[in-house]
Every structure is written in structure tokens, then in C-alpha cells.
Design a protein around this motif. Structure first.
Motif, short mmCIF file in Angstrom:
data_model
loop_
_atom_site.label_atom_id
_atom_site.label_comp_id
_atom_site.label_asym_id
_atom_site.label_seq_id
_atom_site.Cartn_x
_atom_site.Cartn_y
_atom_site.Cartn_z
N ILE A 15 0.83 -1.20 0.00
CA ILE A 15 0.00 0.00 0.00
C ILE A 15 0.87 1.25 0.00
CG2 ILE A 15 -1.67 1.35 1.35
CD1 ILE A 15 -2.79 -1.34 2.36
N ALA A 18 2.54 1.81 -3.43
CA ALA A 18 1.60 2.28 -4.45
C ALA A 18 1.29 3.77 -4.32
CB ALA A 18 0.30 1.47 -4.38
N ARG A 19 1.43 4.30 -3.09
CA ARG A 19 1.07 5.70 -2.85
C ARG A 19 2.27 6.56 -2.49
NH1 ARG A 19 -4.09 6.57 -3.11
NH2 ARG A 19 -5.46 4.76 -3.25
N ASP A 62 -8.40 2.23 -1.34
CA ASP A 62 -8.46 3.26 -2.37
C ASP A 62 -9.60 4.24 -2.11
OD1 ASP A 62 -6.28 2.28 -3.73
OD2 ASP A 62 -7.45 1.19 -5.22
N HIS A 111 0.14 11.78 -3.61
CA HIS A 111 -0.83 11.30 -4.59
C HIS A 111 -0.40 11.67 -6.01
CE1 HIS A 111 -3.41 10.47 -1.17
NE2 HIS A 111 -3.22 11.71 -0.77
N TYR A 114 -2.61 13.02 -9.19
CA TYR A 114 -3.90 13.59 -8.80
C TYR A 114 -3.93 15.09 -9.03
CZ TYR A 114 -7.77 15.10 -5.82
OH TYR A 114 -8.92 15.69 -5.35
N SER A 196 -4.40 7.16 -13.36
CA SER A 196 -3.90 6.95 -12.00
C SER A 196 -4.87 6.10 -11.19
CB SER A 196 -3.67 8.30 -11.31
OG SER A 196 -2.67 9.04 -11.98
N SER A 197 -6.17 6.33 -11.38
CA SER A 197 -7.18 5.54 -10.67
C SER A 197 -7.12 4.08 -11.09
CB SER A 197 -8.57 6.12 -10.95
OG SER A 197 -9.58 5.32 -10.36
N SER A 200 -4.02 2.45 -9.56
CA SER A 200 -4.14 2.17 -8.13
C SER A 200 -5.08 1.00 -7.86
CB SER A 200 -4.64 3.42 -7.39
OG SER A 200 -5.97 3.73 -7.75
N GLN A 201 -6.01 0.73 -8.79
CA GLN A 201 -6.95 -0.38 -8.62
C GLN A 201 -6.38 -1.71 -9.11
OE1 GLN A 201 -10.82 0.63 -10.31
NE2 GLN A 201 -10.58 2.74 -9.64
N ASN A 208 2.83 -1.77 -12.27
CA ASN A 208 2.92 -1.72 -10.81
C ASN A 208 4.34 -1.38 -10.35
OD1 ASN A 208 0.24 -2.25 -10.37
ND2 ASN A 208 0.52 -4.45 -10.09
#
Length: 237
Positions: A15, A18-19, A62, A111, A114, A196-197, A200-201, A208
Motif C-alpha cells: 500500500i 503504491a502511494r 483506495d 498522490h 492527482y 492513475s485511478s 491504483s486499482q 505496478n
């Protein structure tokens, strides 16, 4: 009969990666959970790995992050300014209506993709750190983002369209490193936010792992990797 979704699980390290956060930050959020009200608290773990490490449902995590990074600013009316005025991160935060003057800095750091890239980066001649210039955003860039940011919805006055993605040739140097905006264009997304969404999903597994991270934590991939992901994505549609 509707089949139940099998959740994609991730541990704190995954997690955090990823962020672009420190793993300790995820552990802190989980530790503080009992102190926060429902809806604000970090999600409960979905289980544990064989070794005992906690794991979370990625889609739930998310949604929680999305709720934190999309404060309700629909009723905020920015002050009238020249669209070409350049604002620092703190000035941009206040212009957008955030009480926290570090909000824009948080968006950029935690982020990626974003918030818009700065329009100007002023070099700091006395700084020994690379990529450490002062970042500035034009007022028009901030207004465009307010009108089109994820979760903003349609509201009065929202007539601005999302900035068009650049044209990125598929036959360029396969080893050239490309950022999120260029990757979004090559993959056929309408905006860097939708890219980006999706990333992240977990919908873009070949991306990745980034081929490079800049000093600010921005992820970059080779054109070869992005095109491989495009081919895989196209075969599933």
C-alpha cells in the motif's frame, strides 16, 4: 446468481509503495484507527498473511484515500485573480480554499497524478539537492483542476474541460522513460486522473513496478513496458 468479488489484498508495504508513502505511515494510520470516528478511521484489515502480516482490501483502501484527498470545495469561490498569476504551493492551497497551507504539497508528494504538475519550477541556486526548485502554478491551472478534479461532480460554472493529453508516438525510443501523462495518452485514457485511478486499482499490472522514480517520487516507465501493457489491456477488451 451474482458472483461475489474476490478482493485484491495488499500488505502495508504494498500500500505504501503504491502511494509513495513510508511503510511506517500505513502502520500509524492503522494504529490510530481506534481513536478515529467511523468513516474517518483507516479501514480494518481484511485478514493476515501466513507470516502474520496484516493485509487490506485494496479497493476499500483506495476509497478511503480518495475520500481524504477530495475535500468538499464545491461552495468555495476562489478570489478573483489574473489567470496567469503564479502561486506557490502554500498560496495555491489558500486559493483553493484549504485551511491547511501544506495541502497542495501533500497532494504532490503523496498522490502522484492527482494534482497538476507545476507550470514553472524556479531553480534554487544555493540548493545542493537535485529537482528542488520552487514549484509554481498558474491561477488558470488551479481553476481548471477545481472544475475537473475526481469527485468534483457537475456544478454551476463547471464549464472547463480537462486538459488534453499530449500526442505520444508509439514508434519512439522503446527505452525512453515516460511519465504518467504520457503513459495515459499511450494507453488511450482520457485523462491522467483516470489512468492513475486504474493503476491504483490494479488494472495495469505491468506498471505496478516503475522503471524509475524521480527525486519527487514520480514514477516513470519505459515506452516498451507501457506498450506491452497497452497490448495486454487491448486483448482483454
Amino acid at each position: 446468481m451474482t458472483s461475489r468479488r474476490t478482493p485484491r489484498l495488499a500488505d502495508a508495504a504494498e500500500i505504501a509503495a503504491a502511494r509513495n508513502l513510508a511503510v511506517s505511515r500505513i502502520y500509524t494510520l492503522a494504529k490510530e484507527r481506534p481513536l478515529n470516528a467511523a468513516g474517518i478511521a483507516f479501514p480494518e484489515p481484511a485478514g493476515k498473511k501466513a507470516g502474520g502480516a496484516r493485509v487490506w482490501d485494496v479497493s476499500v483502501v483506495d476509497e478511503w484515500f480518495a475520500g481524504r484527498q477530495q475535500p468538499r470545495l464545491l461552495e468555495h469561490a476562489p478570489p478573483t485573480r489574473d489567470p496567469q498569476d503564479l502561486l506557490t504551493a502554500a498560496e495555491a492551497s489558500r486559493f483553493l480554499g484549504y485551511k491547511n497551507p501544506n495541502q497542495v504539497t501533500t497532494f504532490v508528494r503523496e498522490h502522484p497524478g492527482y494534482f497538476p504538475e507545476p507550470d514553472v519550477v524556479e531553480e534554487m541556486p544555493n540548493s545542493k539537492k537535485p529537482d528542488s526548485g520552487r514549484r509554481l502554478w498558474r491561477v488558470q491551472t488551479l481553476l481548471d483542476w477545481m472544475a475537473t478534479r475526481p469527485g468534483s461532480g457537475k456544478h454551476a460554472g463547471a464549464k472547463r474541460a480537462a486538459p488534453a493529453l499530449p500526442e505520444v508516438p508509439v514508434d519512439g525510443d522503446p527505452d525512453e522513460l515516460l511519465g504518467a501523462t504520457q503513459a495515459a495518452a499511450l494507453l488511450g485514457y482520457k485523462s491522467v486522473n483516470t489512468f492513475s485511478s486504474s493503476l491504483s486499482q490494479g488494472n495495469l499490472p505491468l506498471l505496478n513496478t516503475a522503471d524509475e522514480r524521480t527525486e519527487r517520487g514520480r514514477r516513470r516507465w519505459t515506452r516498451r513496458r507501457i506498450l506491452q501493457q497497452a497490448a495486454q489491456r487491448g486483448s482483454k477488451q
